[in-house]
Design a protein around this motif. Sequence first.
Motif, PDB file in Angstrom:
ATOM      1  N   GLN A 172      -1.038   3.753   4.105  1.00 29.68           N
ATOM      2  CA  GLN A 172      -1.066   2.388   3.591  1.00 29.68           C
ATOM      3  C   GLN A 172      -2.408   1.728   3.879  1.00 29.68           C
ATOM      4  O   GLN A 172      -3.023   1.120   3.000  1.00 29.68           O
ATOM      5  N   MET A 197       0.029  -5.952   6.697  1.00 26.91           N
ATOM      6  CA  MET A 197       1.039  -4.973   7.069  1.00 26.91           C
ATOM      7  C   MET A 197       1.928  -5.494   8.199  1.00 26.91           C
ATOM      8  O   MET A 197       3.150  -5.335   8.172  1.00 26.91           O
ATOM      9  N   GLY A 228       0.791  -1.227   0.000  1.00 21.62           N
ATOM     10  CA  GLY A 228       0.000   0.000   0.000  1.00 21.62           C
ATOM     11  C   GLY A 228       0.823   1.276   0.000  1.00 21.62           C
ATOM     12  O   GLY A 228       0.257   2.373   0.001  1.00 21.62           O
ATOM     13  N   ALA A 229       2.158   1.155  -0.044  1.00 26.01           N
ATOM     14  CA  ALA A 229       3.000   2.356  -0.037  1.00 26.01           C
ATOM     15  C   ALA A 229       3.070   3.016  -1.403  1.00 26.01           C
ATOM     16  O   ALA A 229       3.462   4.179  -1.507  1.00 26.01           O
TER      17      ALA A 229
END
Length: 216
Positions: free
Chosen positions: A137, A156, A11-12
């Motif tokens: 994220q 994560m 998600g970065a």
Amino acid sequence: MLTVGLTGGIGAGKSEVSRLLVECGAVLIDADRIAREVVAPGTPGLAAVVEAFGEDVLAGDGSLNRPKLGSIVFADPEKLAALNAIVHPLVGARSRELEQSAAEDAVVVHDVPLLTENGLAPLYDVVVVVDADPATQLDRLVRLRGMSEQDARARMAAQATREQRREIADVVIDNDVPLEELRHRVKEVWTELARRAHVGRTEDPGEGSAARHAQE
């Protein structure tokens, strides 16, 4: 040739950065894409995954049910390690084949999600980390990818921390910014990578490594 390890938390926005680097002229070797190829129907990789996790991880058409497998392994570190032990050697072998086919003066970007976790930084001339705040994220995973918050947090948590990724970075690209600002930053990074790839061609093999470290 300059080899670049590109990584970042889920998600970065690493995929966006890799796309922008390709626009600049980079040769991209995408570990996620290769990871799908090595467990495609009929491959030894898929057979090994089914042997380890059972036929429940197969979709109706005989392909790998990746969401199903993900829900199993990302909640259990031992099962995740077992999956990685199957897939990573296959991905590594295919990545080396693709790298060897690139031009001598190429900037070869290896997009590797688990570069930090697997201690792969020493394999590359330069490590580029795409960084984003964990809240960013999480928002992207839930809002853009449709994950549940619980699943997103589990994925994560299964990865290295933000601090661990930054520790192994030669270059950090902040992706808590608008796209145009990100594009500008990537172009700056590309200019330096291309320069180093060109410099590398004029050095003898023994001097190249020392020169790279001196430039950090």
